[in-house]
Design a protein around this motif. Structure first.
Motif, mmCIF file in Angstrom:
data_model
loop_
_atom_site.group_PDB
_atom_site.id
_atom_site.type_symbol
_atom_site.label_atom_id
_atom_site.label_comp_id
_atom_site.label_asym_id
_atom_site.label_seq_id
_atom_site.Cartn_x
_atom_site.Cartn_y
_atom_site.Cartn_z
ATOM 1 N N UNK A 64 -10.361 8.968 -7.353
ATOM 2 C CA UNK A 64 -9.756 7.589 -7.128
ATOM 3 C C UNK A 64 -9.284 7.718 -5.704
ATOM 4 N N UNK A 65 -8.499 8.646 -5.489
ATOM 5 C CA UNK A 65 -7.781 8.929 -3.972
ATOM 6 C C UNK A 65 -8.873 9.174 -3.097
ATOM 7 N N UNK A 66 -9.670 9.953 -3.277
ATOM 8 C CA UNK A 66 -10.824 10.455 -2.215
ATOM 9 C C UNK A 66 -11.759 9.294 -2.120
ATOM 10 N N UNK A 67 -12.076 8.518 -3.229
ATOM 11 C CA UNK A 67 -12.930 7.376 -2.834
ATOM 12 C C UNK A 67 -12.024 6.128 -1.968
ATOM 13 N N UNK A 68 -10.887 6.056 -2.021
ATOM 14 C CA UNK A 68 -10.191 5.066 -1.378
ATOM 15 C C UNK A 68 -10.064 5.610 0.187
ATOM 16 N N UNK A 69 -9.758 7.073 0.341
ATOM 17 C CA UNK A 69 -9.735 7.598 1.778
ATOM 18 C C UNK A 69 -10.997 7.503 2.244
ATOM 19 N N UNK A 70 -12.125 7.582 1.688
ATOM 20 C CA UNK A 70 -13.491 7.592 2.210
ATOM 21 C C UNK A 70 -13.870 6.282 2.607
ATOM 22 N N UNK A 71 -13.388 5.253 1.748
ATOM 23 C CA UNK A 71 -13.786 3.793 2.301
ATOM 24 C C UNK A 71 -12.902 3.375 3.464
ATOM 25 N N UNK A 72 -11.824 3.816 3.479
ATOM 26 C CA UNK A 72 -10.825 3.665 4.715
ATOM 27 C C UNK A 72 -11.461 3.982 5.840
ATOM 28 N N UNK A 73 -11.901 5.456 5.768
ATOM 29 C CA UNK A 73 -12.549 6.032 7.038
ATOM 30 C C UNK A 73 -13.906 5.597 7.440
ATOM 31 N N UNK A 74 -14.843 5.068 6.469
ATOM 32 C CA UNK A 74 -16.100 4.474 6.683
ATOM 33 C C UNK A 74 -15.793 3.212 7.343
ATOM 34 N N UNK A 75 -14.707 2.389 6.931
ATOM 35 C CA UNK A 75 -14.659 1.081 7.389
ATOM 36 C C UNK A 75 -14.102 1.344 9.009
ATOM 37 N N UNK A 76 -13.059 2.268 9.132
ATOM 38 C CA UNK A 76 -12.432 2.698 10.685
ATOM 39 C C UNK A 76 -13.752 3.090 11.460
ATOM 40 N N UNK A 77 -14.810 3.869 10.688
ATOM 41 C CA UNK A 77 -16.015 4.291 11.747
ATOM 42 C C UNK A 77 -16.704 3.256 11.938
ATOM 43 N N UNK A 78 -16.874 2.107 11.222
ATOM 44 C CA UNK A 78 -17.868 1.052 11.273
ATOM 45 C C UNK A 78 -17.182 0.008 12.377
ATOM 46 N N UNK A 79 -15.742 0.081 12.452
ATOM 47 C CA UNK A 79 -14.857 -0.653 13.647
ATOM 48 C C UNK A 79 -15.354 -0.116 14.811
ATOM 49 N N UNK A 80 -15.210 1.457 14.928
ATOM 50 C CA UNK A 80 -15.552 2.056 16.378
ATOM 51 C C UNK A 80 -17.026 2.030 16.660
ATOM 52 N N UNK A 81 -17.825 2.328 15.799
ATOM 53 C CA UNK A 81 -19.395 2.423 16.325
ATOM 54 C C UNK A 81 -20.157 1.217 15.866
ATOM 55 N N UNK A 82 -19.851 0.416 14.784
ATOM 56 C CA UNK A 82 -20.753 -0.640 14.470
ATOM 57 C C UNK A 82 -21.155 -0.426 13.003
ATOM 58 N N UNK A 83 -21.230 -1.763 12.502
ATOM 59 C CA UNK A 83 -21.546 -1.856 10.929
ATOM 60 C C UNK A 83 -22.714 -0.757 10.631
#
Length: 144
Positions: free
Chosen positions: A73-92
């Motif tokens: 569960x922790x890894x999943x939450x961390x992964x989602x936050x990182x994916x969201x951040x990279x989407x913010x940086x480089x695009x959806x």
């Protein structure tokens, strides 16, 4: 003669990530996304790393499958936050693309976000350094 501040205040930087050249706009939205990811990830990781003795004993008493579920569960939450951040940086969609490119490694996504964050600190330091150089120039000029 006009002094060109545009060249000193570049907010768009290019990186090669996932085999492609990508641009990041270091604007308020992106900087907030980085800060938010740091906060969320820190809080999520504390759930499994900074346990009190009682919390550790409680977790240890759980069946192995339940312990794995907590960690998962922790890894999943961390992964989602990182994916969201990279989407913010480089695009959806880029966060998931990079996750796949780096063989589904959350650690790799974290390393990318950390590098982007460190680069923003380098940019800030360069701007601060330039400011010091300008200040020193004028202080020395005024001493003459």
């Amino acid at each position: 003669m006009a002094i060109n501040l545009d060249s000193k205040l570049q907010t768009v930087k290019e990186f090669v990530v996932g085999g492609k050249k990508r641009s990041v706009v270091y604007d308020d939205k992106f900087m907030l996304a980085i800060a938010e990811a740091d906060i969320r990830i820190g809080k999520d990781l504390e759930k499994v790393t900074n346990l009190t003795e009682d919390e550790a004993k409680k977790l240890d008493k759980l069946e192995v499958s339940k312990q794995v579920d907590v960690l998962s569960d922790v890894f999943d939450k961390v992964n989602k936050d990182l994916v969201r951040t990279l989407d913010s940086a480089f695009g959806k969609g880029v966060g998931e693309e990079l996750y796949e490119y780096f063989h589904y490694s959350t650690n790799s996504l974290y390393a990318i976000v950390e590098a982007l964050n460190e680069y923003s600190d380098v940019v800030k330091q360069e701007q601060k350094s330039r400011k010091s150089k300008v200040k020193n120039y004028y202080e020395n000029k005024n001493k003459k």
